[in-house]
Write a protein that holds these residues in place. Structure first.
Motif, PDB file in Angstrom:
ATOM      1  N   PHE A 191       0.816  -1.208   0.000  1.00  0.00           N
ATOM      2  CA  PHE A 191       0.000   0.000   0.000  1.00  0.00           C
ATOM      3  C   PHE A 191       0.857   1.268   0.000  1.00  0.00           C
ATOM      4  CE2 PHE A 191      -3.366  -2.899   1.029  1.00  0.00           C
ATOM      5  CZ  PHE A 191      -4.521  -2.273   0.579  1.00  0.00           C
ATOM      6  N   THR A 192       1.970   1.231   0.721  1.00  0.00           N
ATOM      7  CA  THR A 192       2.821   2.418   0.801  1.00  0.00           C
ATOM      8  C   THR A 192       3.446   2.738  -0.550  1.00  0.00           C
ATOM      9  OG1 THR A 192       3.331   1.932   3.123  1.00  0.00           O
ATOM     10  CG2 THR A 192       4.807   3.452   1.975  1.00  0.00           C
ATOM     11  N   VAL A 193       3.981   1.713  -1.222  1.00  0.00           N
ATOM     12  CA  VAL A 193       4.590   1.918  -2.541  1.00  0.00           C
ATOM     13  C   VAL A 193       3.525   2.338  -3.552  1.00  0.00           C
ATOM     14  CG1 VAL A 193       5.842   0.816  -4.437  1.00  0.00           C
ATOM     15  CG2 VAL A 193       6.444   0.277  -2.068  1.00  0.00           C
ATOM     16  N   ALA A 194       2.358   1.709  -3.478  1.00  0.00           N
ATOM     17  CA  ALA A 194       1.270   2.045  -4.411  1.00  0.00           C
ATOM     18  C   ALA A 194       0.845   3.497  -4.239  1.00  0.00           C
ATOM     19  CB  ALA A 194       0.089   1.114  -4.191  1.00  0.00           C
ATOM     20  N   ALA A 195       0.794   3.957  -2.991  1.00  0.00           N
ATOM     21  CA  ALA A 195       0.410   5.348  -2.740  1.00  0.00           C
ATOM     22  C   ALA A 195       1.445   6.312  -3.311  1.00  0.00           C
ATOM     23  CB  ALA A 195       0.248   5.568  -1.238  1.00  0.00           C
ATOM     24  N   LYS A 196       2.724   5.967  -3.110  1.00  0.00           N
ATOM     25  CA  LYS A 196       3.789   6.819  -3.628  1.00  0.00           C
ATOM     26  C   LYS A 196       3.725   6.910  -5.147  1.00  0.00           C
ATOM     27  CE  LYS A 196       8.830   7.392  -3.509  1.00  0.00           C
ATOM     28  NZ  LYS A 196      10.115   6.814  -3.023  1.00  0.00           N
ATOM     29  N   LYS A 197       3.507   5.775  -5.792  1.00  0.00           N
ATOM     30  CA  LYS A 197       3.421   5.758  -7.254  1.00  0.00           C
ATOM     31  C   LYS A 197       2.172   6.472  -7.756  1.00  0.00           C
ATOM     32  CE  LYS A 197       7.149   3.253  -8.051  1.00  0.00           C
ATOM     33  NZ  LYS A 197       8.311   3.759  -8.824  1.00  0.00           N
ATOM     34  N   SER A 198       1.147   6.547  -6.924  1.00  0.00           N
ATOM     35  CA  SER A 198      -0.113   7.199  -7.312  1.00  0.00           C
ATOM     36  C   SER A 198      -0.158   8.664  -6.887  1.00  0.00           C
ATOM     37  CB  SER A 198      -1.300   6.448  -6.685  1.00  0.00           C
ATOM     38  OG  SER A 198      -1.326   5.099  -7.090  1.00  0.00           O
ATOM     39  N   PHE A 199       0.920   9.120  -6.218  1.00  0.00           N
ATOM     40  CA  PHE A 199       1.043  10.521  -5.787  1.00  0.00           C
ATOM     41  C   PHE A 199      -0.058  10.919  -4.804  1.00  0.00           C
ATOM     42  CE2 PHE A 199       2.799  10.165 -10.101  1.00  0.00           C
ATOM     43  CZ  PHE A 199       4.127  10.496  -9.838  1.00  0.00           C
ATOM     44  N   VAL A 200      -0.381   9.998  -3.891  1.00  0.00           N
ATOM     45  CA  VAL A 200      -1.317  10.302  -2.807  1.00  0.00           C
ATOM     46  C   VAL A 200      -0.725   9.747  -1.513  1.00  0.00           C
ATOM     47  CG1 VAL A 200      -3.382  10.309  -4.252  1.00  0.00           C
ATOM     48  CG2 VAL A 200      -2.633   8.169  -3.188  1.00  0.00           C
ATOM     49  N   THR A 201      -1.308  10.135  -0.403  1.00  0.00           N
ATOM     50  CA  THR A 201      -0.838   9.593   0.875  1.00  0.00           C
ATOM     51  C   THR A 201      -1.339   8.167   1.035  1.00  0.00           C
ATOM     52  OG1 THR A 201      -2.776  10.354   2.101  1.00  0.00           O
ATOM     53  CG2 THR A 201      -0.904  11.896   1.905  1.00  0.00           C
ATOM     54  N   GLN A 202      -0.609   7.404   1.836  1.00  0.00           N
ATOM     55  CA  GLN A 202      -0.999   6.012   2.050  1.00  0.00           C
ATOM     56  C   GLN A 202      -2.373   5.881   2.713  1.00  0.00           C
ATOM     57  OE1 GLN A 202      -0.792   4.028   5.222  1.00  0.00           O
ATOM     58  NE2 GLN A 202      -1.640   2.302   4.065  1.00  0.00           N
ATOM     59  N   PRO A 203      -2.709   6.716   3.731  1.00  0.00           N
ATOM     60  CA  PRO A 203      -4.053   6.620   4.322  1.00  0.00           C
ATOM     61  C   PRO A 203      -5.172   6.900   3.315  1.00  0.00           C
ATOM     62  CG  PRO A 203      -2.581   7.794   5.796  1.00  0.00           C
ATOM     63  CD  PRO A 203      -1.843   7.622   4.508  1.00  0.00           C
ATOM     64  N   THR A 204      -4.929   7.857   2.395  1.00  0.00           N
ATOM     65  CA  THR A 204      -5.950   8.176   1.383  1.00  0.00           C
ATOM     66  C   THR A 204      -6.190   6.991   0.466  1.00  0.00           C
ATOM     67  OG1 THR A 204      -5.428  10.536   1.403  1.00  0.00           O
ATOM     68  CG2 THR A 204      -6.515   9.686  -0.562  1.00  0.00           C
ATOM     69  N   LEU A 205      -5.105   6.393  -0.005  1.00  0.00           N
ATOM     70  CA  LEU A 205      -5.240   5.247  -0.910  1.00  0.00           C
ATOM     71  C   LEU A 205      -5.908   4.079  -0.200  1.00  0.00           C
ATOM     72  CD1 LEU A 205      -2.889   3.951  -3.596  1.00  0.00           C
ATOM     73  CD2 LEU A 205      -3.460   2.384  -1.745  1.00  0.00           C
ATOM     74  N   SER A 206      -5.463   3.794   1.019  1.00  0.00           N
ATOM     75  CA  SER A 206      -6.021   2.667   1.770  1.00  0.00           C
ATOM     76  C   SER A 206      -7.513   2.858   2.026  1.00  0.00           C
ATOM     77  CB  SER A 206      -5.284   2.503   3.102  1.00  0.00           C
ATOM     78  OG  SER A 206      -3.930   2.170   2.890  1.00  0.00           O
ATOM     79  N   MET A 207      -7.891   4.100   2.338  1.00  0.00           N
ATOM     80  CA  MET A 207      -9.293   4.382   2.616  1.00  0.00           C
ATOM     81  C   MET A 207     -10.159   4.153   1.379  1.00  0.00           C
ATOM     82  SD  MET A 207     -11.053   7.946   3.903  1.00  0.00           S
ATOM     83  CE  MET A 207     -10.649   8.760   2.336  1.00  0.00           C
ATOM     84  N   GLN A 208      -9.667   4.595   0.220  1.00  0.00           N
ATOM     85  CA  GLN A 208     -10.441   4.438  -1.015  1.00  0.00           C
ATOM     86  C   GLN A 208     -10.569   2.969  -1.420  1.00  0.00           C
ATOM     87  OE1 GLN A 208     -12.223   6.686  -2.677  1.00  0.00           O
ATOM     88  NE2 GLN A 208     -11.684   8.159  -1.076  1.00  0.00           N
ATOM     89  N   VAL A 209      -9.513   2.196  -1.236  1.00  0.00           N
ATOM     90  CA  VAL A 209      -9.587   0.762  -1.536  1.00  0.00           C
ATOM     91  C   VAL A 209     -10.563   0.085  -0.580  1.00  0.00           C
ATOM     92  CG1 VAL A 209      -8.300  -1.413  -1.569  1.00  0.00           C
ATOM     93  CG2 VAL A 209      -7.277   0.655  -2.533  1.00  0.00           C
ATOM     94  N   GLN A 210     -10.494   0.474   0.687  1.00  0.00           N
ATOM     95  CA  GLN A 210     -11.404  -0.094   1.681  1.00  0.00           C
ATOM     96  C   GLN A 210     -12.861   0.248   1.352  1.00  0.00           C
ATOM     97  OE1 GLN A 210     -10.513  -2.008   4.690  1.00  0.00           O
ATOM     98  NE2 GLN A 210     -12.677  -2.453   4.260  1.00  0.00           N
ATOM     99  N   LYS A 211     -13.107   1.482   0.917  1.00  0.00           N
ATOM    100  CA  LYS A 211     -14.462   1.890   0.553  1.00  0.00           C
ATOM    101  C   LYS A 211     -14.993   1.044  -0.600  1.00  0.00           C
ATOM    102  CE  LYS A 211     -15.761   6.147   0.256  1.00  0.00           C
ATOM    103  NZ  LYS A 211     -15.834   7.596  -0.098  1.00  0.00           N
ATOM    104  N   LEU A 212     -14.127   0.754  -1.571  1.00  0.00           N
ATOM    105  CA  LEU A 212     -14.552  -0.075  -2.702  1.00  0.00           C
ATOM    106  C   LEU A 212     -14.852  -1.496  -2.235  1.00  0.00           C
ATOM    107  CD1 LEU A 212     -15.067  -0.406  -5.719  1.00  0.00           C
ATOM    108  CD2 LEU A 212     -12.627  -0.877  -6.012  1.00  0.00           C
ATOM    109  N   GLU A 213     -14.019  -2.028  -1.357  1.00  0.00           N
ATOM    110  CA  GLU A 213     -14.266  -3.376  -0.829  1.00  0.00           C
ATOM    111  C   GLU A 213     -15.584  -3.410  -0.047  1.00  0.00           C
ATOM    112  OE1 GLU A 213      -9.908  -5.438  -0.181  1.00  0.00           O
ATOM    113  OE2 GLU A 213     -10.527  -3.897   1.268  1.00  0.00           O
ATOM    114  N   ASP A 214     -15.834  -2.372   0.729  1.00  0.00           N
ATOM    115  CA  ASP A 214     -17.081  -2.312   1.494  1.00  0.00           C
ATOM    116  C   ASP A 214     -18.295  -2.240   0.566  1.00  0.00           C
ATOM    117  OD1 ASP A 214     -15.596  -2.364   3.790  1.00  0.00           O
ATOM    118  OD2 ASP A 214     -15.707  -0.203   4.165  1.00  0.00           O
ATOM    119  N   GLU A 215     -18.161  -1.449  -0.495  1.00  0.00           N
ATOM    120  CA  GLU A 215     -19.266  -1.312  -1.446  1.00  0.00           C
ATOM    121  C   GLU A 215     -19.579  -2.637  -2.129  1.00  0.00           C
ATOM    122  OE1 GLU A 215     -20.204   0.954  -5.698  1.00  0.00           O
ATOM    123  OE2 GLU A 215     -18.627   1.737  -4.387  1.00  0.00           O
TER     124      GLU A 215
END
Length: 312
Positions: free
Chosen positions: A18-42
């Protein structure tokens, strides 16, 4: 569900972190993790198994990732359609080039291209053919320049030019007095080769009909430089073969050692390659037209015999 969430899922799937993915996506790790979690919840499923290091993709997650790739690509295609309709040629474009082509070809076309298309942000990366193929498949390259044919199902190949092989034969070599070479004159045992992994090396081995598992017996050379091969040839360690464009900048003393082949000359096909999805095809077409127009005048050879870069 959003395109951004799917892009984050693809980044995590690729990097398994998640940390590397966030860096490559130019967002913070908490932001990326939250969005992935929201999609999983949906969706009410787990896409990633976070209990493992590195994280793994669940079985249903693999199906979601595959579908996400299609959706993200099709979303990108919408912008392509609009740009083409407006006649706009611009934006980021990542181009890969193999090492045996980049030093000679890039200076020939780059200035002309950026002058003709100032709104294109051309990002150029030197990579091996194997890496080019993988990065085209993963969407990290928009196009690449490589020796072909490759015969890969998902890649489209558009030839740019046909580049003859030229022998570099020093004065003390057994072929020094031969005016023009024939493939049957060559002996793989006295030809200096680039290190393993270069497609030009494979082309030379194929030209000499050497076995796929050929290994140099005299010494092991780990070099990716044609200049090194020339210098070793001048020291009496053999001859070498060069791509035609690499001979143009040689000084007069070295050009005396060049030996061309009788017609048809062995040659490599150099192509612009890209994914069959044809994203950013308007920029790809502009790049092809620019390169073809410049190189056509530099290489006058017409009668050639294409040597495959794929080992036998």
């Amino acid at each position: 569900m959003t395109i951004t969430q799917l892009q984050y899922v693809l980044a995590v799937a690729e990097h398994q972190n998640f940390t590397v993915a966030a860096k490559k996506s130019f967002v913070t790790q908490p932001t990326l993790s939250m969005q992935v979690q929201k999609l999983e919840d949906e969706l009410d499923v787990l896409i990633f198994d976070r209990s493992k290091k590195p994280i793994s993709i669940t079985e249903v997650g693999k199906k979601i990732v595959a579908q996400a790739k299609h959706i993200v690509n099709e979303a990108a295609r919408i912008k392509d359609v609009v740009d083409q309709e407006k006649g706009f040629i611009g934006g980021d474009f990542t181009l890969g080039i193999i090492p045996t082509i980049m030093p000679t070809l890039l200076p020939m076309f780059l200035k002309n291209f950026i002058k003709a298309y100032p709104k294109v942000n051309l990002i150029i990366k030197e990579q091996s053919t194997e890496n080019l193929i993988r990065n085209i498949q993963d969407g990290h390259l928009d196009a690449a320049i490589a020796a072909t044919p490759l015969g890969i199902e998902f890649i489209k190949e558009r030839p740019l030019y046909y580049e003859p092989f030229v022998g570099y034969v020093p004065v003390n070599h057994r072929l020094a007095k031969v005016e023009k070479l024939n493939p049957e004159d060559l002996d793989i045992s006295d030809i200096l080769l680039l290190r393993d992994g270069h497609c030009f090396r494979d082309g030379v081995i194929n030209l000499c009909n050497a076995p796929k598992n050929y290994a140099e017996e005299r010494f092991q050379l780990q070099s990716g430089s044609f200049e090194t091969l020339i210098n070793l040839a001048n020291e009496g360690l053999g001859m070498t073969l060069l791509p035609y464009l690499n001979t143009m900048a040689l000084d007069a003393s070295k050009k005396q050692n060049l030996r061309y082949f009788n017609s048809p000359s062995p040659a490599r096909e150099v192509s612009l390659i890209y994914h069959k999805k044809e994203l950013k095809i308007h920029i790809t077409n502009a790049l092809k037209d620019t390169i073809s127009g410049i190189v056509r005048g530099a290489i006058a050879f017409q009668d050639v015999n294409i040597i495959s870069p794929v080992s036998k």
